[in-house]
Design a protein around this motif. Structure first.
Motif, PDB file in Angstrom:
ATOM      1  N   ILE A 163       1.754  10.534   0.670  1.00 21.43           N
ATOM      2  CA  ILE A 163       1.135  11.240  -0.467  1.00 21.43           C
ATOM      3  C   ILE A 163       0.540  10.269  -1.486  1.00 21.43           C
ATOM      4  O   ILE A 163       0.144  10.684  -2.573  1.00 21.43           O
ATOM      5  CB  ILE A 163       2.141  12.182  -1.157  1.00 21.43           C
ATOM      6  CG1 ILE A 163       3.368  11.410  -1.617  1.00 21.43           C
ATOM      7  CG2 ILE A 163       2.527  13.320  -0.234  1.00 21.43           C
ATOM      8  CD1 ILE A 163       4.329  12.280  -2.430  1.00 21.43           C
ATOM      9  N   ALA A 164       0.531   8.987  -1.165  1.00 22.19           N
ATOM     10  CA  ALA A 164      -0.153   7.998  -2.027  1.00 22.19           C
ATOM     11  C   ALA A 164      -0.595   6.838  -1.142  1.00 22.19           C
ATOM     12  O   ALA A 164       0.205   6.303  -0.376  1.00 22.19           O
ATOM     13  CB  ALA A 164       0.755   7.507  -3.141  1.00 22.19           C
ATOM     14  N   THR A 165      -1.845   6.464  -1.268  1.00 21.05           N
ATOM     15  CA  THR A 165      -2.410   5.414  -0.422  1.00 21.05           C
ATOM     16  C   THR A 165      -3.269   4.499  -1.277  1.00 21.05           C
ATOM     17  O   THR A 165      -3.992   4.962  -2.168  1.00 21.05           O
ATOM     18  CB  THR A 165      -3.264   6.055   0.693  1.00 21.05           C
ATOM     19  OG1 THR A 165      -2.425   6.876   1.510  1.00 21.05           O
ATOM     20  CG2 THR A 165      -3.908   4.992   1.556  1.00 21.05           C
ATOM     21  N   ILE A 166      -3.173   3.222  -0.993  1.00 21.23           N
ATOM     22  CA  ILE A 166      -3.999   2.257  -1.736  1.00 21.23           C
ATOM     23  C   ILE A 166      -4.882   1.495  -0.746  1.00 21.23           C
ATOM     24  O   ILE A 166      -4.523   1.325   0.418  1.00 21.23           O
ATOM     25  CB  ILE A 166      -3.141   1.297  -2.571  1.00 21.23           C
ATOM     26  CG1 ILE A 166      -2.074   0.629  -1.695  1.00 21.23           C
ATOM     27  CG2 ILE A 166      -2.466   2.021  -3.710  1.00 21.23           C
ATOM     28  CD1 ILE A 166      -2.277  -0.806  -1.493  1.00 21.23           C
ATOM     29  N   SER A 167      -6.025   1.063  -1.237  1.00 30.57           N
ATOM     30  CA  SER A 167      -6.980   0.395  -0.363  1.00 30.57           C
ATOM     31  C   SER A 167      -7.620  -0.772  -1.095  1.00 30.57           C
ATOM     32  O   SER A 167      -7.958  -0.673  -2.277  1.00 30.57           O
ATOM     33  CB  SER A 167      -8.063   1.398   0.075  1.00 30.57           C
ATOM     34  OG  SER A 167      -9.056   0.752   0.845  1.00 30.57           O
ATOM     35  N   THR A 168      -7.757  -1.881  -0.394  1.00 25.67           N
ATOM     36  CA  THR A 168      -8.464  -3.041  -0.936  1.00 25.67           C
ATOM     37  C   THR A 168      -9.623  -3.365  -0.007  1.00 25.67           C
ATOM     38  O   THR A 168      -9.554  -3.127   1.197  1.00 25.67           O
ATOM     39  CB  THR A 168      -7.540  -4.261  -1.056  1.00 25.67           C
ATOM     40  OG1 THR A 168      -6.994  -4.562   0.229  1.00 25.67           O
ATOM     41  CG2 THR A 168      -6.421  -3.996  -2.027  1.00 25.67           C
ATOM     42  N   ARG A 169     -10.643  -3.928  -0.583  1.00 24.39           N
ATOM     43  CA  ARG A 169     -11.834  -4.207   0.203  1.00 24.39           C
ATOM     44  C   ARG A 169     -12.330  -5.606  -0.141  1.00 24.39           C
ATOM     45  O   ARG A 169     -12.488  -5.941  -1.324  1.00 24.39           O
ATOM     46  CB  ARG A 169     -12.910  -3.169  -0.136  1.00 24.39           C
ATOM     47  CG  ARG A 169     -14.180  -3.247   0.691  1.00 24.39           C
ATOM     48  CD  ARG A 169     -15.183  -2.224   0.179  1.00 24.39           C
ATOM     49  NE  ARG A 169     -16.408  -2.283   0.949  1.00 24.39           N
ATOM     50  CZ  ARG A 169     -16.807  -1.337   1.792  1.00 24.39           C
ATOM     51  NH1 ARG A 169     -16.078  -0.254   1.943  1.00 24.39           N
ATOM     52  NH2 ARG A 169     -17.923  -1.460   2.462  1.00 24.39           N
TER      53      ARG A 169
END
Length: 495
Positions: A390-396
């Motif tokens: 229910i919580a997701t983080i993303s780096t690019r």
């Protein structure tokens, strides 16, 4: 008759001895004053411990020497001798903060001022601190420079592994707080409006963010609102954009402004979504490998529901955002969430790194037919079996002119917004979860590379024979001093 020598006259001898003593006293005082003067000008501290327990990290020394105004460090954690843990915390803090004081005094003025306040005994001083710094909780370390303050909790001081305290990370916490309050450049955070989002000036317990606004302003963040329908682009001074629970879908041109901000300017965003609401951010999420399905999470685990019906979150992945919650087994309290997970289409994209950091119980599932099905039951093939992210983080990563990848933007998406509302912000670890997410988004977690100090204890193990030897050795010392004194006394009498 032998002429009497002038030096044998009693009166002259007494004056000579008095003058001699006066000169000795003056010389002694002069020596003491000279030694203190030299010590104040040319003192040096030497750490003789094997692990360097009294040596601050080079990063800390560099930051302290750059201070231009004094910083106050006020400890309100009580020292209770009857509680060993409390006494130990005070010992660690006194050792550490003494080093800060010594380092801050090298520029000729005290740039670091440390004060220990027992708020239960020093009531007047405690009230002054509450009035001046608007303290929100007890047992903290307050770091302040002017009207800028930062609070450090006791839980921030220690690293815990397997329910045991494994190390002391007080230096990292204190130095980070000093950097925060001494920095002239406050981070500016924009909260998006125009789609029925939660508002910073709203005091409503269910949809208001007034408590979050106070919390962030007290920590030196500059807050502003952003209406993408009016602004031609995301403002250049935006360090972070927060989208708090939109109730209507974003227009395509608004989404394009956010996509450009995130991709071309390596932007930072936190998005909080609720189930059953169209948001229109699918294209932006696709760029970052995040999938927020139009579903709702059903959790039948008895230990995962509070009496009020809110969801108790006990499952956190290891990540700088959740480390503190994991170490101290702190839960969070959410309202009804929607799933937010890794987009399978992004798995092969090497420039995107996606992590699921908050999950529900094994007895949960994500229900797709929540609008039409009554009662809701799990359907194999249509619904997602728990645990649900229910919580997701993303780096690019971003390309540079030299053709290499460098760290780029950051995106955090939560499938619930209730946990930051006025009603739930202070519940369990909710505030910590959001604050850590905000700091991670701004890359504040990685500013310092100060290692956690291991907690060392020393124990002397002696046999009875060794103990007798030491007692015998130390018993001879006063006897030897007495014999030496008696020998000198006898010699002087014979003269």
């Amino acid at each position: 008759m032998m002429q009497k020598s002038r030096f044998n006259e009693f009166r002259f001898a007494r004056r000579f001895r008095a003058t001699n003593r006066a000169i000795q006293i003056v010389l002694g005082l002069t020596l003491i004053i000279a030694l203190n003067f030299l010590a104040s000008k040319y003192f040096r501290r030497i750490d003789l411990t094997q692990s360097g327990s009294y040596t601050l990290a080079p990063e800390t020394k560099a930051y302290i020497r750059e201070l231009k105004e004094p910083v106050e460090i006020i400890v309100t954690i009580p020292n209770n001798p009857e509680v060993p843990e409390s006494e130990q915390v005070h010992q660690h803090l006194q050792k550490l903060l003494r080093e800060y004081e010594a380092l801050g005094a090298q520029n000729g003025e005290p740039l670091i001022e440390v004060e220990f306040v027992d708020i239960y005994r020093q009531r007047k001083r405690a009230q002054e601190l509450a009035n001046v710094y608007k303290l929100t909780q007890e047992n903290i370390i307050l770091v302040a420079q002017g009207d800028r303050t930062r609070e450090i909790r006791q839980a921030d001081l220690y690293e815990v592994e397997n329910k045991q305290i494994a190390g002391f990370r007080g230096e990292k916490a204190v130095t980070s707080a000093i950097i925060d309050v001494a920095s002239d450049d406050a981070d500016k955070v924009y909260f998006v409006v125009g789609h029925g989002e939660m508002r910073l000036d709203d005091v409503d317990p269910l949809r208001g963010l007034s408590q979050l606004e106070s919390f962030l302003r007290e920590r030196n963040y500059l807050l502003a609102t952003l209406d993408l329908a009016v602004e031609s682009t995301v403002p250049q001074d935006a360090d972070l954009v927060v989208v708090p629970s939109p109730q209507a879908s974003f227009l395509p041109e608004e989404v394009e402004k956010l996509r450009r901000y995130m991709t071309e300017r390596n932007g930072r965003m936190i998005v909080l979504l609720d189930p059953g609401r169209r948001h229109g951010l699918e294209d932006l999420f696709y760029d970052w490998g995040v999938l927020a399905d139009d579903m709702t999470v059903v959790d039948t685990g008895t230990d995962f529901r509070s009496q009020t019906g809110d969801l108790i979150i006990r499952r956190f992945a290891e990540h700088p955002i959740t480390d503190l919650l994991v170490e101290y087994q702190i839960t969070a309290l959410f309202g009804q969430p929607r799933p937010v997970r890794t987009d399978p289409a992004s798995i092969d994209n090497e420039r995107i790194k996606v992590s699921q950091i908050v999950g529900t119980s094994d007895q949960s599932w994500a229900e797709r037919d929540y609008r039409t099905q009554d009662p809701i039951v799990f359907d194999e093939g249509r619904d997602l079996r728990g645990p649900i992210s229910i919580a997701t983080i993303s780096t690019r990563s971003a390309g540079s002119e030299l053709g290499i990848n460098i760290p780029g933007g950051r995106l955090a998406v939560f499938g619930n917004s209730d946990f930051i509302s006025n009603n739930l912000l202070r519940a369990f670890g909710n505030r910590t979860l959001f604050f850590n997410t905000l700091n991670w988004s701004l890359s504040k977690n990685n500013l310092l590379n100060i290692a956690t100090r291991p907690l060392e204890s020393y124990q002397i193990v002696m046999s009875e024979k060794d103990l007798r030897k030491i007692l015998l050795y130390f018993s001879f010392m006063p006897a030897g001093v007495a014999l030496m004194g008696a020998f000198i006394f006898i010699i002087r009498r014979r003269q």
